[in-house]
Design a protein around this motif. Sequence first.
Motif, PDB file in Angstrom:
ATOM      1  N   UNK A 769       0.851  -1.196   0.000  1.00  0.00           N
ATOM      2  CA  UNK A 769       0.000   0.000   0.000  1.00  0.00           C
ATOM      3  C   UNK A 769       0.885   1.244   0.000  1.00  0.00           C
ATOM      4  N   UNK A 770       0.700   2.140  -0.968  1.00  0.00           N
ATOM      5  CA  UNK A 770       1.558   3.338  -1.062  1.00  0.00           C
ATOM      6  C   UNK A 770       1.508   4.219   0.184  1.00  0.00           C
ATOM      7  N   UNK A 771       0.330   4.384   0.778  1.00  0.00           N
ATOM      8  CA  UNK A 771       0.235   5.237   1.964  1.00  0.00           C
ATOM      9  C   UNK A 771       1.052   4.659   3.119  1.00  0.00           C
ATOM     10  N   UNK A 772       1.099   3.352   3.243  1.00  0.00           N
ATOM     11  CA  UNK A 772       1.881   2.716   4.300  1.00  0.00           C
ATOM     12  C   UNK A 772       3.374   2.953   4.071  1.00  0.00           C
ATOM     13  N   UNK A 773       3.800   2.784   2.809  1.00  0.00           N
ATOM     14  CA  UNK A 773       5.226   2.995   2.509  1.00  0.00           C
ATOM     15  C   UNK A 773       5.606   4.456   2.712  1.00  0.00           C
ATOM     16  N   UNK A 774       4.715   5.363   2.360  1.00  0.00           N
ATOM     17  CA  UNK A 774       5.013   6.796   2.497  1.00  0.00           C
ATOM     18  C   UNK A 774       5.140   7.186   3.967  1.00  0.00           C
ATOM     19  N   UNK A 775       4.261   6.648   4.814  1.00  0.00           N
ATOM     20  CA  UNK A 775       4.340   6.971   6.241  1.00  0.00           C
ATOM     21  C   UNK A 775       5.625   6.402   6.845  1.00  0.00           C
ATOM     22  N   UNK A 776       5.990   5.184   6.474  1.00  0.00           N
ATOM     23  CA  UNK A 776       7.231   4.587   6.976  1.00  0.00           C
ATOM     24  C   UNK A 776       8.441   5.416   6.547  1.00  0.00           C
ATOM     25  N   UNK A 777       8.444   5.887   5.298  1.00  0.00           N
ATOM     26  CA  UNK A 777       9.579   6.687   4.808  1.00  0.00           C
ATOM     27  C   UNK A 777       9.652   8.029   5.531  1.00  0.00           C
ATOM     28  N   UNK A 778       8.490   8.659   5.780  1.00  0.00           N
ATOM     29  CA  UNK A 778       8.491   9.952   6.473  1.00  0.00           C
ATOM     30  C   UNK A 778       9.007   9.791   7.899  1.00  0.00           C
ATOM     31  N   UNK A 779       8.598   8.733   8.567  1.00  0.00           N
ATOM     32  CA  UNK A 779       9.090   8.506   9.925  1.00  0.00           C
ATOM     33  C   UNK A 779      10.586   8.227   9.926  1.00  0.00           C
TER      34      UNK A 779
END
Length: 808
Positions: A769-779
């Motif tokens: 899921x792109x939103x999951x990957x994006x949140x992990x990268x931001x953190x």
Amino acid sequence: MVNSPGLILVQSLARAVSEAGPAHEAAERYATHLAQYRGADEATLTARDRDVDLGWGADLPVSCRLYCAELSVVLRELLPLLHRLGSPPSGRARTGPDLAMGLRGVFGSAEGDVAHSFARLVPRELMAWLGDAPTDVCEGLAVALADDDRAPCPEPFEDVAQARLTGLLPAVVRHDLGIHYTPGPTAREVVRRALDAAGPDAVVRDASLTVMDPACGTGVFLLETLRWKWLAAGKPRGDRVWPLLAEITGVEASPLVACVARLGLIRAAVDLAGPQWKVKPKIEAGTKTKAKTEAGTKTKTKAGTGTKTEILDRVLGAARVLAGDVLCDLRESVTGLVLGGAEGCADAPLDRVQVLVGNPPWVAWDALPAGYKQRLALGLLKEYDLFELRGFEARLGGGNDDLSAVFTLVVLERLLVRGGRLAFLLKLNLLTNESARTFRRFEVVRRKGAKGAVPFAVVQLCDLRRANPFAAAVEPALLILVRDRVMGDTLPSERWERGRDGVLRVVTQADYTRVRAGAHASAQGPWALSSAARTRSASLAGEFPYDIRHGLKHDCNGVFLVELLAADGARRVTVRNRPETARRIRAPKWTGSLERTYLRPLLQSRHIRPLALTGWAHALVPATAQGPATRGDLAASAPATLAYLEIMRPTLATRKSKVFQNPPFFRVFAVGPYNWAPSLVVWCGMALRPWFAVVDEVPDPLLGSLRPLPDSSCYLVPLPSHDEACFLAGLLNSSPVRAFLASRSSGSKRGLSRAVVSRLGLPRYDPDLPDHRALAAAAHTHIRLGTDPVPDAHLAQALDPLAIRVLR
């Protein structure tokens, strides 16, 4: 020159020791125990001797002399307040024998036999070698105090002994015994809430209520109850005061403190009666004369004069403060309840009362002395079902119920009438902690021979944390319970503050509600404050999708916390232990060389910030990825470490938790494969700090690259990858999740416990899921190690939009 009371007392005890013969062994055993427990030494004794100007008998053991100093100081300050009890009619000087008459009634039985019930004043072990000293001591105290007018008479309801006893006992002793004496203004408000018949603002009061404090200490709640009754009865004087005393009962485990409480209650009643004690005549058949009043006015009455002795008998007989432990000494007889007396003293019957008030002892189960726990296990725990958690959860501390909760349940069932009220100062976490699940059944259950469980309801909660009446790191609350009422799903609460004038005031009002979230929710689960934030975040309620673990538990900072000093070759490090970090268990200082094998970086709550670690400490952790190390493991791979632990073996043996009773003696707990997972998310469980960090290996200057182990103040979630850890930490640090946690937390010491986080329903990480990957990268981009963390506002700006999309 008249000897001081302390000198008379100690000389009598010293003489008794020198003449005791075989009983001297009992004295030595008592001396050894007292010295170990209180840390008595010559320096302490010398300082105490200087403060109170006492002389000492050279034959008396140090710790017994210290005990006698404490005893004599308390009596010296309190007993002069009873001069009026021994005072003859006006116009004649006070004498020692006059005061001795009053003291015999205070210390002795109804017949004035001083030696018979002096056992209630001192421990039984001390009685074994006192011989006939009690009579001499009381007589000597009376003579000395008759010439001692230095002590002023305070306000009638002032607990004059409380501050003195608090000062005499070291803080560590008071903590171990659960002694937190209640200030007068706080006790006054508790009594008012408990006794006002129609609520806190009632004008009409029932002055005939029967009241008991089953752990009365120095008697502050008894004094405030007497004040309340006296005002409710219209401020009576003279002989009308004594019936008020008959409706008040106190019980105290310490015989010395029980005696002090009784003296204070007598003194207050005498003050209320006033200078003109109008004594009702004692009628004897066939005679017709009248008694004199205290002022000396002659009148004609029937026979049986109202003498000073009769007045004293009436006062002393009405003041009902008993020495005994209601958990261990209270038993049921054919006719009712009986509090067992000390050896040589008669049993005292106890009637059920309409109101229980007080402040029961606050002691964790693990902190209780082994002998006392055994007494409870053989008696009380066979009668009642008092512990909900067992096995693994209990070993982690979830079953470490506080004695105050057990005390409350037992006295409510044994001492309170049907429909009666109980108003106790208790820990706020009885509504929030896992260890209080038994209390949150809201019923008292007997194991056998009972007709059924006794229900009760909490009808009022007053949060006293901001008022902080005990000036200590505790979380007090006033809980008002009603027996035989079913508990509902809401509980009205108030938050109190203390003004500059010392008066307690209500500053906010709200409701607590049961938390029912998740498939495994229980009626015994935690309660939380209702709030708008709670309503807004209700959509996040659910079950946490990951396993939550406790941090490392070892219970001995002085042994396991170490400071790394320098490398000692390729395999060893020079370290020193840190005994100064220990609160209870003191370890000897040690510096030496240990193998690197079991030295680890240690995360404490102070090191954790949102997505950041500010540093780490160091600890000796005899454990591997498979679990705790064995003696054989250390002998093979770390002999120097094993030798160090052998030196510390006596210290480690004093750890009280059952977790550490099984071999090896250096056992630690809450370590296993989960600590060595590829990545961790950790947070501080102490207070409400919604800060979550990702933990991987850290570059330690002396140990190399290693994964830190979180300590017992932390919680951790083991995760299979760094990306999943970043995703979870990103969600947990976002504003919507923080709002949910804040609304579900009680704000108590364990504000972010496992129970709170486990009620948070979050999605698992899905790398597709792109939103999951994006949140992990931001953190991941905001993770900091050993530097200043990213400010909360910047972190919210980066994480919140992504977290909101994931949570939809």
